[in-house]
Write a protein that holds these residues in place. Structure first.
Motif, mmCIF file in Angstrom:
data_model
loop_
_atom_site.group_PDB
_atom_site.id
_atom_site.type_symbol
_atom_site.label_atom_id
_atom_site.label_comp_id
_atom_site.label_asym_id
_atom_site.label_seq_id
_atom_site.Cartn_x
_atom_site.Cartn_y
_atom_site.Cartn_z
ATOM 1 N N ASN A 5 0.747 -1.067 0.033
ATOM 2 C CA ASN A 5 0.005 -0.040 0.007
ATOM 3 C C ASN A 5 0.724 1.221 0.145
ATOM 4 O O ASN A 5 0.337 2.452 -0.204
ATOM 5 N N LYS A 7 3.032 3.925 -1.444
ATOM 6 C CA LYS A 7 3.107 4.565 -2.752
ATOM 7 C C LYS A 7 4.516 4.956 -3.226
ATOM 8 O O LYS A 7 5.376 4.950 -2.280
ATOM 9 N N SER A 10 6.469 7.858 -1.976
ATOM 10 C CA SER A 10 7.029 7.688 -0.326
ATOM 11 C C SER A 10 8.474 7.066 -0.569
ATOM 12 O O SER A 10 9.254 7.663 0.114
ATOM 13 N N GLN A 50 0.228 4.778 5.368
ATOM 14 C CA GLN A 50 -0.030 4.017 4.045
ATOM 15 C C GLN A 50 -0.177 2.579 4.288
ATOM 16 O O GLN A 50 -1.028 1.956 3.806
ATOM 17 N N LYS A 55 -6.148 6.456 5.441
ATOM 18 C CA LYS A 55 -6.380 7.339 4.169
ATOM 19 C C LYS A 55 -5.506 8.445 4.353
ATOM 20 O O LYS A 55 -5.563 9.169 5.369
ATOM 21 N N SER A 56 -4.644 9.211 3.251
ATOM 22 C CA SER A 56 -3.780 10.314 3.573
ATOM 23 C C SER A 56 -4.665 11.322 2.560
ATOM 24 O O SER A 56 -5.273 11.164 1.628
#
Length: 58
Positions: A5, A7, A10, A50, A55-56
């Motif tokens: 999960n 990204k 990151s 994440q 949720k960001s």
């Protein structure tokens, strides 16, 4: 915790922070060391969020 999960941005920020930290260490520049360390720390917090599925704000 699911590492899939996290990204790709990151991971890119983590690498950028590591480069800044190593550059600051090599040149003995405390500002680069501080900035690199802070970027790594903040990115790890974001990546853990994440990975946990929170949720960001996009």
């Amino acid at each position: 915790m699911n590492l899939k999960n996290i990204k790709p941005t990151s991971y890119a920020l983590l690498v950028a922070g590591l480069v800044m930290l190593l550059t600051g260490t090599y040149t003995d520049n405390g500002g680069f060391q501080l900035a690199g360390g802070m970027l790594i720390f903040i990115t790890l917090i974001i990546a853990l969020g994440q990975a946990n599925g929170k949720k960001s704000a996009d």
